[in-house]
Motif scaffolding. Structure first.
Motif, PDB file in Angstrom:
ATOM      1  N   TYR A  33       0.818  -1.211   0.000  1.00 33.37           N
ATOM      2  CA  TYR A  33       0.000   0.000   0.000  1.00 33.37           C
ATOM      3  C   TYR A  33       0.856   1.267   0.000  1.00 33.37           C
ATOM      4  O   TYR A  33       0.563   2.215  -0.725  1.00 33.37           O
ATOM      5  N   SER A  34       1.902   1.287   0.794  1.00 36.70           N
ATOM      6  CA  SER A  34       2.728   2.495   0.865  1.00 36.70           C
ATOM      7  C   SER A  34       3.515   2.713  -0.425  1.00 36.70           C
ATOM      8  O   SER A  34       3.664   3.845  -0.884  1.00 36.70           O
ATOM      9  N   GLU A  35       4.003   1.619  -1.031  1.00 33.41           N
ATOM     10  CA  GLU A  35       4.731   1.757  -2.298  1.00 33.41           C
ATOM     11  C   GLU A  35       3.793   2.232  -3.393  1.00 33.41           C
ATOM     12  O   GLU A  35       4.143   3.103  -4.190  1.00 33.41           O
ATOM     13  N   ALA A  36       2.583   1.691  -3.435  1.00 36.58           N
ATOM     14  CA  ALA A  36       1.614   2.103  -4.453  1.00 36.58           C
ATOM     15  C   ALA A  36       1.198   3.564  -4.263  1.00 36.58           C
ATOM     16  O   ALA A  36       0.996   4.294  -5.240  1.00 36.58           O
ATOM     17  N   ALA A  37       1.094   3.996  -3.011  1.00 36.18           N
ATOM     18  CA  ALA A  37       0.727   5.383  -2.747  1.00 36.18           C
ATOM     19  C   ALA A  37       1.795   6.355  -3.234  1.00 36.18           C
ATOM     20  O   ALA A  37       1.491   7.500  -3.581  1.00 36.18           O
ATOM     21  N   LEU A  38       3.034   5.921  -3.282  1.00 37.07           N
ATOM     22  CA  LEU A  38       4.116   6.765  -3.800  1.00 37.07           C
ATOM     23  C   LEU A  38       4.275   6.625  -5.315  1.00 37.07           C
ATOM     24  O   LEU A  38       4.526   7.594  -6.014  1.00 37.07           O
ATOM     25  N   ARG A  39       4.132   5.408  -5.821  1.00 34.88           N
ATOM     26  CA  ARG A  39       4.409   5.147  -7.234  1.00 34.88           C
ATOM     27  C   ARG A  39       3.328   5.679  -8.157  1.00 34.88           C
ATOM     28  O   ARG A  39       3.626   6.289  -9.190  1.00 34.88           O
ATOM     29  N   ARG A  40       2.070   5.459  -7.832  1.00 35.37           N
ATOM     30  CA  ARG A  40       0.984   5.828  -8.744  1.00 35.37           C
ATOM     31  C   ARG A  40       0.928   7.330  -9.035  1.00 35.37           C
ATOM     32  O   ARG A  40       0.804   7.714 -10.207  1.00 35.37           O
ATOM     33  N   PRO A  41       1.036   8.217  -8.041  1.00 36.21           N
ATOM     34  CA  PRO A  41       1.059   9.645  -8.392  1.00 36.21           C
ATOM     35  C   PRO A  41       2.301  10.037  -9.199  1.00 36.21           C
ATOM     36  O   PRO A  41       2.233  10.911 -10.061  1.00 36.21           O
ATOM     37  N   THR A  42       3.419   9.370  -8.922  1.00 39.96           N
ATOM     38  CA  THR A  42       4.635   9.670  -9.672  1.00 39.96           C
ATOM     39  C   THR A  42       4.481   9.280 -11.131  1.00 39.96           C
ATOM     40  O   THR A  42       4.847  10.046 -12.034  1.00 39.96           O
ATOM     41  N   VAL A  43       3.918   8.094 -11.376  1.00 35.83           N
ATOM     42  CA  VAL A  43       3.690   7.644 -12.756  1.00 35.83           C
ATOM     43  C   VAL A  43       2.696   8.568 -13.438  1.00 35.83           C
ATOM     44  O   VAL A  43       2.879   8.943 -14.603  1.00 35.83           O
ATOM     45  N   ALA A  44       1.648   8.957 -12.737  1.00 36.31           N
ATOM     46  CA  ALA A  44       0.652   9.848 -13.324  1.00 36.31           C
ATOM     47  C   ALA A  44       1.250  11.218 -13.663  1.00 36.31           C
ATOM     48  O   ALA A  44       0.866  11.841 -14.657  1.00 36.31           O
ATOM     49  N   ALA A  45       2.200  11.691 -12.858  1.00 38.81           N
ATOM     50  CA  ALA A  45       2.830  12.986 -13.126  1.00 38.81           C
ATOM     51  C   ALA A  45       3.838  12.903 -14.268  1.00 38.81           C
ATOM     52  O   ALA A  45       3.997  13.844 -15.039  1.00 38.81           O
ATOM     53  N   LEU A  46       4.534  11.757 -14.377  1.00 38.67           N
ATOM     54  CA  LEU A  46       5.563  11.619 -15.409  1.00 38.67           C
ATOM     55  C   LEU A  46       5.006  11.221 -16.770  1.00 38.67           C
ATOM     56  O   LEU A  46       5.627  11.511 -17.792  1.00 38.67           O
ATOM     57  N   LYS A  47       3.873  10.568 -16.789  1.00 38.27           N
ATOM     58  CA  LYS A  47       3.332  10.028 -18.034  1.00 38.27           C
ATOM     59  C   LYS A  47       3.106  11.098 -19.104  1.00 38.27           C
ATOM     60  O   LYS A  47       3.501  10.910 -20.254  1.00 38.27           O
ATOM     61  N   PRO A  48       2.519  12.261 -18.798  1.00 41.71           N
ATOM     62  CA  PRO A  48       2.328  13.257 -19.862  1.00 41.71           C
ATOM     63  C   PRO A  48       3.624  13.934 -20.315  1.00 41.71           C
ATOM     64  O   PRO A  48       3.692  14.455 -21.425  1.00 41.71           O
ATOM     65  N   ILE A  49       4.639  13.913 -19.491  1.00 34.84           N
ATOM     66  CA  ILE A  49       5.898  14.595 -19.809  1.00 34.84           C
ATOM     67  C   ILE A  49       6.764  13.751 -20.735  1.00 34.84           C
ATOM     68  O   ILE A  49       7.447  14.276 -21.624  1.00 34.84           O
ATOM     69  N   LEU A  50       6.748  12.452 -20.539  1.00 32.99           N
ATOM     70  CA  LEU A  50       7.648  11.552 -21.266  1.00 32.99           C
ATOM     71  C   LEU A  50       7.171  11.310 -22.695  1.00 32.99           C
ATOM     72  O   LEU A  50       5.985  11.464 -23.004  1.00 32.99           O
ATOM     73  N   PRO A  51       8.097  10.886 -23.563  1.00 34.66           N
ATOM     74  CA  PRO A  51       7.694  10.492 -24.916  1.00 34.66           C
ATOM     75  C   PRO A  51       6.752   9.282 -24.851  1.00 34.66           C
ATOM     76  O   PRO A  51       6.776   8.519 -23.877  1.00 34.66           O
ATOM     77  N   PRO A  52       5.921   9.083 -25.889  1.00 34.29           N
ATOM     78  CA  PRO A  52       4.911   8.020 -25.835  1.00 34.29           C
ATOM     79  C   PRO A  52       5.478   6.628 -25.587  1.00 34.29           C
ATOM     80  O   PRO A  52       4.915   5.854 -24.804  1.00 34.29           O
ATOM     81  N   LYS A  53       6.593   6.286 -26.233  1.00 29.07           N
ATOM     82  CA  LYS A  53       7.176   4.952 -26.035  1.00 29.07           C
ATOM     83  C   LYS A  53       7.626   4.749 -24.594  1.00 29.07           C
ATOM     84  O   LYS A  53       7.355   3.720 -23.972  1.00 29.07           O
ATOM     85  N   LEU A  54       8.311   5.723 -24.083  1.00 33.48           N
ATOM     86  CA  LEU A  54       8.812   5.638 -22.711  1.00 33.48           C
ATOM     87  C   LEU A  54       7.659   5.684 -21.710  1.00 33.48           C
ATOM     88  O   LEU A  54       7.687   5.000 -20.684  1.00 33.48           O
TER      89      LEU A  54
END
Length: 161
Positions: A33-54
């Motif tokens: 639970y604690s890892e998911a609480a940190l990872r999911r917002p990070t992935v959501a924040a990085l996803k629009p910034i990164l190139p589509p493949k990455l």
């Protein structure tokens, strides 16, 4: 001077109730639970910034992390016996011995190639800290292996004829 203490009336202490740990919470589930609480917002924040493949690879890695942590959370730590942990302890001991020996060899190679003018005593005097660390790591691994060798093995049931 009177050094004898006088009896005083005891002050009634407040009866403080402490929170009891919940028997249903397991550490691996808490980790999930604690890892998911940190990872999911990070992935959501990085996803629009990164190139589509990455971005796609990051999402796949996040999904794999969810699945593997779900498998880990299903493990009940109380069911793992001491005998089942034996291979892990042996691997750790061997890793400590091997890494300590490897790093000693790398240190000797470094000293002989980059500082050939120094004799052995001067090398040890200059790099004693590294020697101590690597030898201590090897000795720690030997202690782990020795402790594991002296640990009693469970007796196997013999079949009767």
């Amino acid at each position: 001077m009177d050094f004898e203490g006088k009896a005083t009336a005891p002050i009634p202490a407040k009866n403080i109730e402490f929170a009891q740990p919940s028997p249903t919470r397991q550490p691996l589930k808490l980790l999930r639970y604690s890892e998911a609480a940190l990872r999911r917002p990070t992935v959501a924040a990085l996803k629009p910034i990164l190139p589509p493949k990455l971005s796609q690879k990051l999402q796949v890695a996040s999904t794999v992390a969810d699945e593997s942590l779900e498998e880990l959370a299903a493990i009940n730590l109380e069911e793992i016996s001491d005998f089942e942990l034996r291979p892990a302890r042996i691997y750790i001991g061997l890793s400590c011995v091997g890494f300590g020996a490897l790093m000693l060899l790398v240190l000797l190679l470094y000293l002989n190639t980059l500082h050939p003018a120094l004799n052995t005593i001067e090398q040890i005097r200059q790099y004693w800290y590294e020697y101590v660390w690597f030898v201590s790591l090897g000795v720690t691994g030997m202690f782990i292996l020795g402790r594991e060798a002296m640990r009693p093995t469970p007796k196997l049931k013999k079949f009767r004829k």
